[in-house]
Motif scaffolding. Structure first.
Motif, PDB file in Angstrom:
ATOM      1  N   LEU A  63       0.836  -1.583  -0.241  1.00 46.49           N
ATOM      2  CA  LEU A  63      -0.162  -0.371  -0.231  1.00 46.49           C
ATOM      3  C   LEU A  63       1.034   1.256  -0.040  1.00 46.49           C
ATOM      4  O   LEU A  63       2.053   0.907   1.054  1.00 46.49           O
ATOM      5  CB  LEU A  63      -0.760   0.123   1.648  1.00 46.49           C
ATOM      6  CG  LEU A  63      -2.197  -1.298   1.021  1.00 46.49           C
ATOM      7  CD1 LEU A  63      -2.828  -1.296   2.812  1.00 46.49           C
ATOM      8  CD2 LEU A  63      -2.789  -0.522   0.172  1.00 46.49           C
ATOM      9  N   VAL A  64       0.556   2.644  -1.256  1.00 47.75           N
ATOM     10  CA  VAL A  64       1.731   3.184  -1.081  1.00 47.75           C
ATOM     11  C   VAL A  64       0.027   4.541  -0.981  1.00 47.75           C
ATOM     12  O   VAL A  64      -0.397   4.149  -1.242  1.00 47.75           O
ATOM     13  CB  VAL A  64       2.748   3.574  -2.173  1.00 47.75           C
ATOM     14  CG1 VAL A  64       3.405   2.190  -2.200  1.00 47.75           C
ATOM     15  CG2 VAL A  64       2.085   3.173  -3.507  1.00 47.75           C
ATOM     16  N   GLY A  65       0.615   5.569  -0.830  1.00 45.37           N
ATOM     17  CA  GLY A  65       0.009   6.919  -0.791  1.00 45.37           C
ATOM     18  C   GLY A  65       0.617   8.021   0.306  1.00 45.37           C
ATOM     19  O   GLY A  65       1.414   7.647   0.861  1.00 45.37           O
ATOM     20  N   PRO A  66      -0.128   9.143  -0.142  1.00 43.70           N
ATOM     21  CA  PRO A  66       0.390   9.934   0.756  1.00 43.70           C
ATOM     22  C   PRO A  66      -0.324  10.116   1.526  1.00 43.70           C
ATOM     23  O   PRO A  66      -0.683   9.301   2.521  1.00 43.70           O
ATOM     24  CB  PRO A  66      -0.274  11.668  -0.171  1.00 43.70           C
ATOM     25  CG  PRO A  66      -1.188  11.099  -1.218  1.00 43.70           C
ATOM     26  CD  PRO A  66      -0.834   9.488  -1.211  1.00 43.70           C
ATOM     27  N   SER A  67       0.331  10.546   2.796  1.00 46.33           N
ATOM     28  CA  SER A  67       0.027  10.584   4.673  1.00 46.33           C
ATOM     29  C   SER A  67      -1.625  10.724   4.553  1.00 46.33           C
ATOM     30  O   SER A  67      -1.899  12.127   3.727  1.00 46.33           O
ATOM     31  CB  SER A  67       0.839  11.790   4.862  1.00 46.33           C
ATOM     32  OG  SER A  67       0.462  11.327   6.412  1.00 46.33           O
TER      33      SER A  67
ATOM     34  N   LYS B  41      -3.818   4.828   4.414  1.00 49.82           N
ATOM     35  CA  LYS B  41      -3.352   3.487   4.474  1.00 49.82           C
ATOM     36  C   LYS B  41      -3.499   2.307   5.814  1.00 49.82           C
ATOM     37  O   LYS B  41      -3.788   1.306   5.731  1.00 49.82           O
ATOM     38  CB  LYS B  41      -1.972   3.561   3.751  1.00 49.82           C
ATOM     39  CG  LYS B  41      -1.482   4.461   2.476  1.00 49.82           C
ATOM     40  CD  LYS B  41      -0.324   4.184   2.469  1.00 49.82           C
ATOM     41  CE  LYS B  41       0.754   4.861   3.030  1.00 49.82           C
ATOM     42  NZ  LYS B  41      -0.048   6.827   3.376  1.00 49.82           N
ATOM     43  N   SER B  42      -3.097   3.209   6.760  1.00 43.62           N
ATOM     44  CA  SER B  42      -3.270   2.093   8.176  1.00 43.62           C
ATOM     45  C   SER B  42      -4.170   2.061   8.768  1.00 43.62           C
ATOM     46  O   SER B  42      -4.983   0.854   8.898  1.00 43.62           O
ATOM     47  CB  SER B  42      -2.257   3.476   8.895  1.00 43.62           C
ATOM     48  OG  SER B  42      -1.157   3.389   8.904  1.00 43.62           O
ATOM     49  N   THR B  43      -5.704   2.972   8.815  1.00 43.26           N
ATOM     50  CA  THR B  43      -6.421   1.988   8.586  1.00 43.26           C
ATOM     51  C   THR B  43      -7.179   1.369   7.738  1.00 43.26           C
ATOM     52  O   THR B  43      -7.853   0.204   8.512  1.00 43.26           O
ATOM     53  CB  THR B  43      -7.968   3.509   8.220  1.00 43.26           C
ATOM     54  OG1 THR B  43      -7.426   4.397   9.264  1.00 43.26           O
ATOM     55  CG2 THR B  43      -9.261   2.763   8.642  1.00 43.26           C
ATOM     56  N   LEU B  44      -6.504   0.889   6.715  1.00 40.73           N
ATOM     57  CA  LEU B  44      -7.318  -0.155   5.974  1.00 40.73           C
ATOM     58  C   LEU B  44      -6.610  -1.699   6.747  1.00 40.73           C
ATOM     59  O   LEU B  44      -6.614  -2.383   6.645  1.00 40.73           O
ATOM     60  CB  LEU B  44      -6.608  -0.622   4.519  1.00 40.73           C
ATOM     61  CG  LEU B  44      -7.172  -1.312   3.376  1.00 40.73           C
ATOM     62  CD1 LEU B  44      -9.060  -0.582   3.467  1.00 40.73           C
ATOM     63  CD2 LEU B  44      -6.581  -0.953   2.055  1.00 40.73           C
ATOM     64  N   LEU B  45      -4.864  -1.337   7.193  1.00 36.43           N
ATOM     65  CA  LEU B  45      -4.658  -2.374   7.443  1.00 36.43           C
ATOM     66  C   LEU B  45      -4.537  -2.918   8.669  1.00 36.43           C
ATOM     67  O   LEU B  45      -5.162  -3.878   9.310  1.00 36.43           O
ATOM     68  CB  LEU B  45      -3.137  -1.927   7.401  1.00 36.43           C
ATOM     69  CG  LEU B  45      -2.163  -3.195   8.358  1.00 36.43           C
ATOM     70  CD1 LEU B  45      -1.101  -3.141   7.477  1.00 36.43           C
ATOM     71  CD2 LEU B  45      -1.747  -3.163   9.576  1.00 36.43           C
TER      72      LEU B  45
END
Length: 595
Positions: free
Chosen positions: A380-384, A388-392
């Motif tokens: 998972l990549v993308g701006p801050s 991403k962390s929420t999905l994880l």
């Protein structure tokens, strides 16, 4: 930094479930019964003391021999001895019960806190919860043992003394009885005010505890920015608020006790004046007025004690409410009543039109759909702030989605138990958390029943064994609070060894190599590559070395997956991933080219 504090009126006694409160005494009913019996006997012997004094004085003034005096003196010593024995039994048993209640309450409260969901802790600071575990629980113990038994003792003494003086002289009894309504009114007025002030003290103490904990846990940041004086001034300001609140309670309580003492001993002065007139008029003997004075002092002190106890009980109500509020707070993520254990997973993970938002209501995930095949590595990549962390965090059910579903092997995560779900996955976070024990204990956290050989094998796989053995005490080396005695790279390798030991089916890596230097990263990445083989892995990363191992890359922006494919496919699209690659990975690529 001044806290905003909403002033609430003191909670009434009826706001507490007294049955629930006294339920904590139930396991110790036998000992409590013995303690109460000892209290009754001690109080009864205390009531007999003035009568013996009266008889002593009468024997001195009326008898012509020493016999009655000697007998009564011996009886008085015997009374004191028995009272001392009963007082000892009562004191020891109440201390025993009180310490057990503190143990039971703290274990129950800590166990409950461990079961709460992450959103609970996101909205609260740890120092405040620690304060609840310490000071508020102690207040509950004091109420259940010391305050309640003292109240019983004072009531027994008061009733007994009133009954005895009624039998001695009715007119003198009525003189003392006139003081009772005044004392009760004063106690009620002061007690209600003291409760509100006590709650404020506990709140200020919790706030200062929070500041102390944050300052000590973040001591590296504090020192790196040279903010020692700033943190000291913050804590000093918090303690000054606590000091002022405590001083207000002390002042108000001192005024209260002084008023009670004045009223009580004012009644004694009136009794001396009236009793002296009765003695002069030969309507009352000196021995009788002496006994009456002793009982009068006892009644006055008992009424004062009851007033003080009332104030203490009112002061404890706020703490008890806070403990019960925590115990009544349920986890937002709960196992369904028909939840089943998750069978050994193949590792297929699917997000189906997933929506999520935190308490502020702003959407963090918006209709995310993504499929991870068993054994696949997806980055998972993308701006801050892209989500991403929420999905994880939805995979181990730290949170539940507001809409849509998350499935493993086709099973909706809401239909499986959290314990069986989390048993099949391991997480290596960006902010490595080690516990303040030994390195061995921290690695064993991955699987508590692992052998020493398995612990060392996991450390070797994480390329941590060599640096561990170079430490003075090897695997028994204490890492310090949060692992502060180890470097960032060493902490990360211990955390990876912990994950390797667990041997999970699903692996979640949140910037797992971000704390490592280039040399350590190469060693750890090699270990992670071995660990990821055959396991479904979701990676949040920015570093090129981590992205390279991914079978596919999902690019997130503003809570959506906007691109999905391999590195080459995404570069050909020349979209967000290509721009991020150019900005974030260019320097790494150049450094690798130089090497």
């Amino acid at each position: 930094m001044q806290r905003n504090r909403k002033e609430n009126p003191p909670a009434p006694f009826q706001s507490i479930s007294w049955r629930r409160l006294f339920a904590y005494l139930r396991p110790y009913t036998g000992r409590m019964a013995v303690a109460v019996l000892a209290l009754l006997l001690s109080s009864g012997l205390g009531l007999a003391f003035p009568l013996v004094i009266v008889r002593l004085l009468e024997s001195v003034t009326q008898s012509q021999s020493y016999g009655p005096l000697n007998t009564l003196a011996a009886a008085l010593v015997g009374l004191f001895l028995l009272q001392a024995l009963f007082t000892f039994a009562q004191s020891y048993l109440l201390t025993y019960i009180g310490e057990h209640i503190v143990y039971d309450l703290r274990v129950a409260l800590y166990t409950h806190l461990q079961r709460l969901s992450l959103d609970f802790f996101a909205a609260r600071r740890v120092g405040e919860l620690v304060s609840r575990l310490s000071s508020d629980v102690t207040q509950m113990r004091t109420m259940l043992t010391t305050n309640i038994t003292s109240l019983l003792s004072q009531i027994i003494t008061l009733v007994g003394a009133v009954v005895i003086i009624l039998s001695l002289n009715t007119s003198l009894t009525l003189l003392i009885a006139g003081l009772v309504p005044v004392l009760l009114l004063v106690a009620f007025t002061f007690g209600r005010r003291l409760q509100g002030m006590s709650v404020r003290v506990q709140d200020d103490l919790a706030s200062s505890t929070v500041m102390a904990e944050e300052g000590l846990q973040g001591v590296r940041i504090v020192k790196s920015f040279g903010r020692e004086n700033y943190e000291t001034s913050r804590y000093k300001a918090a303690m000054q608020r606590t000091f002022r609140s405590s001083l207000s309670v002390a002042l108000f309580n001192s005024i209260f006790m002084a008023v009670m003492m004045f009223l009580g001993f004012g009644a004694i002065a009136a009794l001396v004046w009236y009793g002296g007139r009765e003695v002069i008029a030969d309507r009352l003997s000196l021995a009788m007025i002496t006994g009456f004075l002793i009982y009068g002092v006892t009644i006055a002190m008992t009424l004062g004690g009851l007033g003080g106890l009332y104030a203490q009980l009112r002061m404890a109500v706020g703490g008890i409410q806070r403990v019960f509020e925590l115990l009544d707070t349920g986890p937002t993520v709960q196992d369904a009543s028909a939840a089943a254990a998750l069978p050994p997973a193949e590792g297929r993970i699917s997000f189906e039109d997933v929506w999520f938002s935190y308490e502020d209501g702003a959407p963090v995930l918006q209709g995310v759909s993504l499929e991870l095949r068993a054994g696949e590595i997806v980055a998972l990549v993308g701006p801050s702030g892209a989500g991403k962390s929420t999905l994880l965090n939805l995979i181990p059910r730290f949170y539940d989605p507001a809409g849509g579903r998350v499935r493993i092997d086709g099973r909706d995560l809401r239909g499986v138990t959290q314990a069986s779900l989390r048993a099949q996955m391991a997480i290596v976070p960006q902010d490595t958390m080690l516990f303040g024990g030994s390195i061995r204990e921290n690695i064993l956290y991955g699987r508590l029943d692992a052998s020493e050989a398995e612990v060392q094998a996991a450390a070797r796989a994480a390329n941590a064994h060599d640096f561990i053995m170079a430490l003075p005490q090897g695997y028994d080396t204490l890492v310090g609070e949060r692992g502060t005695k180890l470097s960032g790279g060493q902490r990360q390798r211990v955390a990876i060894a912990r994950a390797i030991l667990k041997d999970p089916r699903i692996l979640l890596l949140d910037e797992a190599t971000s704390a490592l230097d280039n040399q350590s990263e190469g060693l750890v990445q090699e270990a992670l590559n071995r660990l990821m083989q055959g396991r479904t892995t979701l990676i949040i990363a920015h570093r090129l070395s981590t992205i390279k191992v991914a079978h596919r890359i999902a690019v997130m922006d503003e809570g959506r997956i906007v691109e999905l494919g391999t590195h080459d496919e995404l570069m050909q699209q020349n979209g967000l991933y290509a721009r991020l690659y150019a900005m974030q990975f260019k320097e790494t690529l150049q450094a690798e080219a130089v090497l």
